[in-house]
Design a protein around this motif. Structure first.
Motif, PDB file in Angstrom:
ATOM      1  N   HIS A 149     -16.074 -39.506  62.329  1.00  0.00           N
ATOM      2  CA  HIS A 149     -15.138 -40.562  62.719  1.00  0.00           C
ATOM      3  C   HIS A 149     -15.888 -41.836  63.107  1.00  0.00           C
ATOM      4  CE1 HIS A 149     -11.159 -38.804  62.530  1.00  0.00           C
ATOM      5  NE2 HIS A 149     -11.619 -37.677  63.066  1.00  0.00           N
ATOM      6  N   ALA A 150     -16.984 -41.683  63.811  1.00  0.00           N
ATOM      7  CA  ALA A 150     -17.771 -42.851  64.222  1.00  0.00           C
ATOM      8  C   ALA A 150     -18.318 -43.589  63.017  1.00  0.00           C
ATOM      9  CB  ALA A 150     -18.902 -42.401  65.144  1.00  0.00           C
ATOM     10  N   ALA A 151     -18.786 -42.834  62.009  1.00  0.00           N
ATOM     11  CA  ALA A 151     -19.340 -43.460  60.806  1.00  0.00           C
ATOM     12  C   ALA A 151     -18.266 -44.226  60.044  1.00  0.00           C
ATOM     13  CB  ALA A 151     -19.968 -42.394  59.916  1.00  0.00           C
ATOM     14  N   LEU A 152     -17.068 -43.661  59.954  1.00  0.00           N
ATOM     15  CA  LEU A 152     -15.983 -44.313  59.230  1.00  0.00           C
ATOM     16  C   LEU A 152     -15.510 -45.580  59.932  1.00  0.00           C
ATOM     17  CD1 LEU A 152     -13.812 -41.238  58.173  1.00  0.00           C
ATOM     18  CD2 LEU A 152     -15.086 -42.751  56.653  1.00  0.00           C
ATOM     19  N   HIS A 153     -15.656 -45.639  61.238  1.00  0.00           N
ATOM     20  CA  HIS A 153     -15.161 -46.787  61.988  1.00  0.00           C
ATOM     21  C   HIS A 153     -16.267 -47.752  62.404  1.00  0.00           C
ATOM     22  CE1 HIS A 153     -11.749 -44.005  62.269  1.00  0.00           C
ATOM     23  NE2 HIS A 153     -11.013 -45.088  62.394  1.00  0.00           N
ATOM     24  N   ALA A 154     -17.448 -47.569  61.821  1.00  0.00           N
ATOM     25  CA  ALA A 154     -18.552 -48.492  62.075  1.00  0.00           C
ATOM     26  C   ALA A 154     -18.656 -49.503  60.934  1.00  0.00           C
ATOM     27  CB  ALA A 154     -19.867 -47.709  62.205  1.00  0.00           C
ATOM     28  N   SER A 155     -19.290 -50.624  61.219  1.00  0.00           N
ATOM     29  CA  SER A 155     -19.513 -51.618  60.172  1.00  0.00           C
ATOM     30  C   SER A 155     -20.558 -51.102  59.185  1.00  0.00           C
ATOM     31  CB  SER A 155     -19.996 -52.933  60.784  1.00  0.00           C
ATOM     32  OG  SER A 155     -19.006 -53.461  61.657  1.00  0.00           O
ATOM     33  N   PRO A 156     -20.407 -51.414  57.900  1.00  0.00           N
ATOM     34  CA  PRO A 156     -21.389 -50.926  56.926  1.00  0.00           C
ATOM     35  C   PRO A 156     -22.749 -51.589  57.131  1.00  0.00           C
ATOM     36  CG  PRO A 156     -19.896 -52.507  55.912  1.00  0.00           C
ATOM     37  CD  PRO A 156     -19.354 -52.233  57.283  1.00  0.00           C
ATOM     38  N   VAL A 159      -4.556 -41.057  45.341  1.00  0.00           N
ATOM     39  CA  VAL A 159      -4.321 -42.463  45.699  1.00  0.00           C
ATOM     40  C   VAL A 159      -4.160 -42.596  47.209  1.00  0.00           C
ATOM     41  CG1 VAL A 159      -2.715 -44.395  45.490  1.00  0.00           C
ATOM     42  CG2 VAL A 159      -3.307 -43.044  43.474  1.00  0.00           C
ATOM     43  N   LYS A 160      -3.464 -41.645  47.825  1.00  0.00           N
ATOM     44  CA  LYS A 160      -3.274 -41.683  49.280  1.00  0.00           C
ATOM     45  C   LYS A 160      -4.611 -41.585  50.005  1.00  0.00           C
ATOM     46  CE  LYS A 160      -0.804 -39.447  53.093  1.00  0.00           C
ATOM     47  NZ  LYS A 160       0.155 -38.366  53.483  1.00  0.00           N
ATOM     48  N   GLU A 161      -5.489 -40.691  49.533  1.00  0.00           N
ATOM     49  CA  GLU A 161      -6.792 -40.531  50.187  1.00  0.00           C
ATOM     50  C   GLU A 161      -7.635 -41.798  50.063  1.00  0.00           C
ATOM     51  OE1 GLU A 161     -10.586 -37.447  50.392  1.00  0.00           O
ATOM     52  OE2 GLU A 161      -9.140 -37.272  48.762  1.00  0.00           O
ATOM     53  N   VAL A 162      -7.659 -42.396  48.867  1.00  0.00           N
ATOM     54  CA  VAL A 162      -8.410 -43.639  48.681  1.00  0.00           C
ATOM     55  C   VAL A 162      -7.829 -44.734  49.569  1.00  0.00           C
ATOM     56  CG1 VAL A 162      -9.005 -45.441  47.024  1.00  0.00           C
ATOM     57  CG2 VAL A 162      -9.156 -43.049  46.350  1.00  0.00           C
ATOM     58  N   SER A 163      -6.508 -44.778  49.696  1.00  0.00           N
ATOM     59  CA  SER A 163      -5.857 -45.779  50.542  1.00  0.00           C
ATOM     60  C   SER A 163      -6.277 -45.616  52.002  1.00  0.00           C
ATOM     61  CB  SER A 163      -4.335 -45.657  50.428  1.00  0.00           C
ATOM     62  OG  SER A 163      -3.901 -45.870  49.113  1.00  0.00           O
ATOM     63  N   LEU A 164      -6.384 -44.369  52.467  1.00  0.00           N
ATOM     64  CA  LEU A 164      -6.808 -44.119  53.835  1.00  0.00           C
ATOM     65  C   LEU A 164      -8.241 -44.585  54.063  1.00  0.00           C
ATOM     66  CD1 LEU A 164      -5.237 -40.585  54.413  1.00  0.00           C
ATOM     67  CD2 LEU A 164      -4.525 -42.736  55.468  1.00  0.00           C
ATOM     68  N   TYR A 165      -9.121 -44.303  53.112  1.00  0.00           N
ATOM     69  CA  TYR A 165     -10.507 -44.752  53.241  1.00  0.00           C
ATOM     70  C   TYR A 165     -10.600 -46.280  53.211  1.00  0.00           C
ATOM     71  CZ  TYR A 165     -12.853 -40.232  52.968  1.00  0.00           C
ATOM     72  OH  TYR A 165     -13.325 -38.973  53.241  1.00  0.00           O
ATOM     73  N   ALA A 166      -9.747 -46.908  52.392  1.00  0.00           N
ATOM     74  CA  ALA A 166      -9.791 -48.363  52.263  1.00  0.00           C
ATOM     75  C   ALA A 166      -9.407 -49.071  53.559  1.00  0.00           C
ATOM     76  CB  ALA A 166      -8.861 -48.812  51.135  1.00  0.00           C
ATOM     77  N   LYS A 167      -8.751 -48.351  54.458  1.00  0.00           N
ATOM     78  CA  LYS A 167      -8.348 -48.937  55.737  1.00  0.00           C
ATOM     79  C   LYS A 167      -9.411 -48.775  56.822  1.00  0.00           C
ATOM     80  CE  LYS A 167      -3.430 -48.097  54.858  1.00  0.00           C
ATOM     81  NZ  LYS A 167      -2.219 -47.328  55.261  1.00  0.00           N
ATOM     82  N   THR A 168     -10.492 -48.070  56.517  1.00  0.00           N
ATOM     83  CA  THR A 168     -11.553 -47.879  57.507  1.00  0.00           C
ATOM     84  C   THR A 168     -12.527 -49.044  57.468  1.00  0.00           C
ATOM     85  OG1 THR A 168     -12.974 -46.646  55.976  1.00  0.00           O
ATOM     86  CG2 THR A 168     -11.368 -45.376  57.266  1.00  0.00           C
ATOM     87  N   PRO A 169     -13.151 -49.377  58.607  1.00  0.00           N
ATOM     88  CA  PRO A 169     -14.098 -50.497  58.651  1.00  0.00           C
ATOM     89  C   PRO A 169     -15.286 -50.335  57.709  1.00  0.00           C
ATOM     90  CG  PRO A 169     -13.422 -49.900  60.875  1.00  0.00           C
ATOM     91  CD  PRO A 169     -12.885 -48.844  59.967  1.00  0.00           C
ATOM     92  N   VAL A 170     -15.738 -49.093  57.493  1.00  0.00           N
ATOM     93  CA  VAL A 170     -16.936 -48.896  56.684  1.00  0.00           C
ATOM     94  C   VAL A 170     -16.667 -49.108  55.188  1.00  0.00           C
ATOM     95  CG1 VAL A 170     -16.710 -46.419  56.208  1.00  0.00           C
ATOM     96  CG2 VAL A 170     -18.985 -47.432  56.505  1.00  0.00           C
ATOM     97  N   VAL A 171     -15.405 -49.036  54.781  1.00  0.00           N
ATOM     98  CA  VAL A 171     -15.054 -49.170  53.360  1.00  0.00           C
ATOM     99  C   VAL A 171     -14.226 -50.421  53.079  1.00  0.00           C
ATOM    100  CG1 VAL A 171     -13.787 -48.124  51.430  1.00  0.00           C
ATOM    101  CG2 VAL A 171     -15.162 -46.680  52.948  1.00  0.00           C
TER     102      VAL A 171
END
Length: 217
Positions: free
Chosen positions: A49-56, A99-111
């Motif tokens: 969770h921390a990695a997904l919500h961190a800046s790239p 498509v739903k999974e990609v959409s969820l990732y697209a909303k995270t700060p890292v992506v």
């Protein structure tokens, strides 16, 4: 693009005789993902969770891999998670979830908001989908994470599933590189390996791909 590791095989013990030892065959074991599920632990969840919500990290390229787990038949050498008994409704259900999974990732700060360096459609057999199914899936995916500026968009194909109009659709949707799963040109070896396509389908598919403008095959 990295390939998944081969599964670890457990050597037989003295107690395992020829009558009790399980033979390795079609569908006995699968590589579903990397790291394998056995490496996933509840204590890793917070770090994920921390990695997904961190800046790239600056300068890190972003790639998108999309798994299409459908095939006409399972080849004898295949150890990936694929399905050979699904209908159009099953394909649509899976496409919606993808498509739903990609959409969820697209909303995270890292992506979110990052340009795609490459896109890779693997499987399974992505070309198992019809031209209309592919157009619908790719249109929805690009609305979430466009790949107009990607250096490469690769699409895996099984020659026997290709038609000229399907290849035209792939070209129109931005695919730049085809990976033809030929494996061998010898009809006897194709049959022995359980491949779904015939030798003549290889040459026909390759010719169509060149005709519609694919330079990277």
């Amino acid at each position: 693009v990295s390939t998944s590791p081969r599964p670890a095989l457990i050597p037989p013990t003295p107690a395992m005789t020829e009558t009790t030892q399980e033979k390795t065959g079609l569908g006995n074991y699968f590589v579903a993902n990397y790291p394998p599920f056995s490496a996933w632990k509840p204590e890793h969840l917070a770090a994920a969770h921390a990695a997904l919500h961190a800046s790239p990290r600056p300068g890190t390229p972003l790639g998108l891999y999309l798994h299409i787990p459908f095939c006409r038949k399972r080849c004898k050498f295949c150890y990936f998670r694929v399905y050979t008994d699904k209908n159009a409704r099953d394909v649509e259900t899976y496409s919606d979830a993808l498509v739903k999974e990609v959409s969820l990732y697209a909303k995270t700060p890292v992506v979110g908001g990052r340009p795609l360096h490459y896109v890779y459609f693997g499987g399974g057999t992505p070309s198992y989908l019809s031209a209309s199914q592919l157009r619908d899936l790719m249109t929805r995916l690009q609305a979430v994470m466009p790949w107009d500026g990607a250096e490469e968009v690769t699409f895996e194909c099984e020659p026997g599933t290709l038609q000229r109009h399907k290849l035209e659709t792939l070209r129109e949707m931005g695919v730049t590189r085809l990976s033809l799963g030929i494996e061998n040109f010898d009809p006897k070896i194709l049959e022995y390996n359980g491949r779904a396509h015939l030798e003549e389908e290889i040459h026909r598919a390759y010719g169509w791909a060149r005709e519609v403008g694919f330079d990277q095959i």
